[in-house]
Design a protein around this motif. Sequence first.
Motif, PDB file in Angstrom:
ATOM      1  N   ARG A 255       1.171  -0.895   0.181  1.00  0.00           N
ATOM      2  CA  ARG A 255      -0.368   0.254  -0.173  1.00  0.00           C
ATOM      3  C   ARG A 255       0.890   1.291  -0.395  1.00  0.00           C
ATOM      4  NH1 ARG A 255      -3.191   3.681   3.289  1.00  0.00           N
ATOM      5  NH2 ARG A 255      -5.159   4.127   2.562  1.00  0.00           N
ATOM      6  N   ALA A 256       2.023   1.231   0.926  1.00  0.00           N
ATOM      7  CA  ALA A 256       2.992   2.347   0.708  1.00  0.00           C
ATOM      8  C   ALA A 256       3.639   2.651  -0.536  1.00  0.00           C
ATOM      9  CB  ALA A 256       4.083   2.076   1.527  1.00  0.00           C
ATOM     10  N   GLY A 257       3.655   1.122  -1.650  1.00  0.00           N
ATOM     11  CA  GLY A 257       4.375   1.618  -2.937  1.00  0.00           C
ATOM     12  C   GLY A 257       4.527   0.968  -3.181  1.00  0.00           C
ATOM     13  N   ALA A 258       5.713  -0.014  -2.538  1.00  0.00           N
ATOM     14  CA  ALA A 258       6.940  -1.520  -3.352  1.00  0.00           C
ATOM     15  C   ALA A 258       5.938  -2.115  -4.808  1.00  0.00           C
ATOM     16  CB  ALA A 258       6.482  -2.413  -2.140  1.00  0.00           C
TER      17      ALA A 258
ATOM     18  N   VAL B 101      20.830   4.751  -9.505  1.00  0.00           N
ATOM     19  CA  VAL B 101      20.324   3.951  -9.380  1.00  0.00           C
ATOM     20  C   VAL B 101      18.464   3.923  -9.422  1.00  0.00           C
ATOM     21  CG1 VAL B 101      19.438   3.121  -6.672  1.00  0.00           C
ATOM     22  CG2 VAL B 101      21.755   4.198  -7.285  1.00  0.00           C
ATOM     23  N   ARG B 102      18.171   2.973  -9.989  1.00  0.00           N
ATOM     24  CA  ARG B 102      17.078   2.202 -10.088  1.00  0.00           C
ATOM     25  C   ARG B 102      15.508   1.754  -9.585  1.00  0.00           C
ATOM     26  NH1 ARG B 102      17.446   6.662 -11.851  1.00  0.00           N
ATOM     27  NH2 ARG B 102      17.882   7.663 -13.704  1.00  0.00           N
ATOM     28  N   TYR B 103      16.703   0.586  -8.342  1.00  0.00           N
ATOM     29  CA  TYR B 103      15.980  -0.323  -7.790  1.00  0.00           C
ATOM     30  C   TYR B 103      16.173   1.234  -6.504  1.00  0.00           C
ATOM     31  CZ  TYR B 103      14.081  -4.192  -5.279  1.00  0.00           C
ATOM     32  OH  TYR B 103      13.535  -5.317  -5.128  1.00  0.00           O
ATOM     33  N   ILE B 104      15.205   1.510  -5.807  1.00  0.00           N
ATOM     34  CA  ILE B 104      15.163   1.866  -4.071  1.00  0.00           C
ATOM     35  C   ILE B 104      14.276   1.611  -3.113  1.00  0.00           C
ATOM     36  CG2 ILE B 104      15.177   4.642  -3.655  1.00  0.00           C
ATOM     37  CD1 ILE B 104      15.540   5.566  -6.266  1.00  0.00           C
ATOM     38  N   GLY B 105      14.904   0.901  -2.423  1.00  0.00           N
ATOM     39  CA  GLY B 105      13.952   0.707  -1.132  1.00  0.00           C
ATOM     40  C   GLY B 105      14.810   0.493  -0.042  1.00  0.00           C
ATOM     41  N   GLY B 106      14.527  -0.099   1.308  1.00  0.00           N
ATOM     42  CA  GLY B 106      15.129  -0.039   2.551  1.00  0.00           C
ATOM     43  C   GLY B 106      14.903  -1.188   2.866  1.00  0.00           C
ATOM     44  N   CYS B 107      15.942  -1.345   4.419  1.00  0.00           N
ATOM     45  CA  CYS B 107      15.643  -2.801   4.808  1.00  0.00           C
ATOM     46  C   CYS B 107      15.471  -2.908   6.319  1.00  0.00           C
ATOM     47  CB  CYS B 107      17.462  -2.818   4.858  1.00  0.00           C
ATOM     48  SG  CYS B 107      17.802  -4.704   5.224  1.00  0.00           S
ATOM     49  N   CYS B 108      16.817  -2.907   7.013  1.00  0.00           N
ATOM     50  CA  CYS B 108      15.939  -2.529   8.688  1.00  0.00           C
ATOM     51  C   CYS B 108      15.484  -1.741   9.184  1.00  0.00           C
ATOM     52  CB  CYS B 108      17.296  -4.085   9.707  1.00  0.00           C
ATOM     53  SG  CYS B 108      17.234  -5.144   9.738  1.00  0.00           S
ATOM     54  N   GLY B 109      14.627  -0.945  10.249  1.00  0.00           N
ATOM     55  CA  GLY B 109      14.626  -0.076  10.296  1.00  0.00           C
ATOM     56  C   GLY B 109      13.770   0.933   9.650  1.00  0.00           C
ATOM     57  N   PHE B 110      13.559   0.466   8.145  1.00  0.00           N
ATOM     58  CA  PHE B 110      12.664   1.169   7.203  1.00  0.00           C
ATOM     59  C   PHE B 110      10.669   0.254   7.232  1.00  0.00           C
ATOM     60  CE2 PHE B 110      15.964   2.992   4.746  1.00  0.00           C
ATOM     61  CZ  PHE B 110      14.935   3.804   3.962  1.00  0.00           C
TER      62      PHE B 110
ATOM     63  N   ALA C 126       6.893   1.350   7.138  1.00  0.00           N
ATOM     64  CA  ALA C 126       6.007   1.688   5.707  1.00  0.00           C
ATOM     65  C   ALA C 126       5.989   3.103   5.365  1.00  0.00           C
ATOM     66  CB  ALA C 126       4.758   1.075   5.707  1.00  0.00           C
ATOM     67  N   TYR C 127       6.170   3.846   6.199  1.00  0.00           N
ATOM     68  CA  TYR C 127       5.893   5.037   6.416  1.00  0.00           C
ATOM     69  C   TYR C 127       7.187   5.367   5.169  1.00  0.00           C
ATOM     70  CZ  TYR C 127       8.659   6.222   9.939  1.00  0.00           C
ATOM     71  OH  TYR C 127       9.348   6.400  10.949  1.00  0.00           O
ATOM     72  N   HIS C 128       8.286   5.096   5.288  1.00  0.00           N
ATOM     73  CA  HIS C 128       9.652   5.661   4.561  1.00  0.00           C
ATOM     74  C   HIS C 128       9.406   5.082   3.256  1.00  0.00           C
ATOM     75  CE1 HIS C 128      11.836   5.266   8.602  1.00  0.00           C
ATOM     76  NE2 HIS C 128      11.707   5.812   8.469  1.00  0.00           N
ATOM     77  N   ILE C 129       8.921   3.625   2.563  1.00  0.00           N
ATOM     78  CA  ILE C 129       8.869   3.646   1.903  1.00  0.00           C
ATOM     79  C   ILE C 129       8.142   4.460   0.391  1.00  0.00           C
ATOM     80  CG2 ILE C 129       7.918   1.353  -0.450  1.00  0.00           C
ATOM     81  CD1 ILE C 129      10.459   1.051   1.637  1.00  0.00           C
ATOM     82  N   ARG C 130       6.828   4.934   1.246  1.00  0.00           N
ATOM     83  CA  ARG C 130       5.502   5.595   1.015  1.00  0.00           C
ATOM     84  C   ARG C 130       6.665   7.157   0.623  1.00  0.00           C
ATOM     85  NH1 ARG C 130       0.862   7.455   5.315  1.00  0.00           N
ATOM     86  NH2 ARG C 130       2.982   9.138   5.771  1.00  0.00           N
ATOM     87  N   ALA C 131       7.458   7.666   1.174  1.00  0.00           N
ATOM     88  CA  ALA C 131       7.949   8.620   1.355  1.00  0.00           C
ATOM     89  C   ALA C 131       9.475   8.252   0.067  1.00  0.00           C
ATOM     90  CB  ALA C 131       9.023   8.963   2.543  1.00  0.00           C
ATOM     91  N   ILE C 132       9.671   6.691  -0.136  1.00  0.00           N
ATOM     92  CA  ILE C 132      10.047   6.849  -1.558  1.00  0.00           C
ATOM     93  C   ILE C 132       8.955   6.742  -2.694  1.00  0.00           C
ATOM     94  CG2 ILE C 132      11.524   5.574  -3.734  1.00  0.00           C
ATOM     95  CD1 ILE C 132      12.631   3.869  -0.820  1.00  0.00           C
TER      96      ILE C 132
END
Length: 367
Positions: free
Chosen positions: A58-61, A283-292, A294-300
Amino acid sequence: MSVKKGILEQLAEGIVIGDGGYIWELEKRGYVKAGPWTPEASVEHPEAVRQLHREFLRAGADVLQALTFYGSEDKLANRGNSVAQKYTVRDINAASCKIAREVAAEGNALVLGSITQTPSYMASMPKEAVRQQFQKQIDAFDVDFLLCELFINIEELETAIEVCKSTGKPVAANMCIGIDGDADGVSTEECAVRMVKAGADIIGVNCNYDPMQCLETVGVMKKALEEAGLKAYFMCQPSGFYNSDVGMKSIVESPEFPFALEPRTCTRWDIHAYARKAYEMGVRYIGGCCGFEAYHIRAIAEELAPERGYLPPGSEKHEPWAGALKMHTNSWIRDRASRSYWENIKPTSGRQCAHCNTTRNGTTNVC
């Protein structure tokens, strides 16, 4: 619904947004044991895993990572871990892929399965023993592509890539290193070249380092490939915690790891800046790992909405740059409904005796 394109097709066309940190977030919610960090939650608490997938979707992944991290047979039994007595490698990895598939279908997302460093390699077992650990995992996978992640030794990562390539599916590879190279002293530049020569289609770094540190390392990798005349797509999935005070020694070197890292958490605005810089770097694959979360992914997703042409469902209640604060009761809060305010905010910890720098042994340097 449009036909789902593969990961390489999507990267050729533009931005792919990854998801965040499952193991870390599930530990906070009471479904993963810190220490082993193994993924049996997919069998024991599938609804908890399913819910977190849905939050990232839902956040955009665009990609959901099945909960297969640390799902190797030797890890399930390592250092007294009793998980291997209850479940097989297939039990856990197959369940993880099934859950991710179900949720991905709700939003036409891709599914990846990941493998990572093994106790067998750390114990200097023969290469074939390490290969078998990886093979047992991927034999249980039902995924669109594979990711080798959190590797600190290029030698072990090459073996992982080799096993993953045997599936015929695209392979991504992330090292958990900084600009100074891997745990054996192999330079970051050489690691990048060897990842591509081993067969990785996508390379980058993940976890342990903060967003801007990870981008610095990806920049080194990118330059190395250019000089070697090699090509690959680049990805970045950093830790969601700041650790500039411990330098390139990674967040695990901080005395707060793993149970007191909250004051170091990146804000959503920090992640806006990370996403923009990543995109500008190529960089075209942009995400996160530990500590990221859903709202961080939404920010991306929100930062890159102009390039992508749409916002995620999770932005329905989140106006860009705090626009909804204009409806707040208090005037001084309404005054904060602007991009300039949040882009220039300097967050504090709120602690009277907060320290701005720490060292590995827990001593502090007061600001």
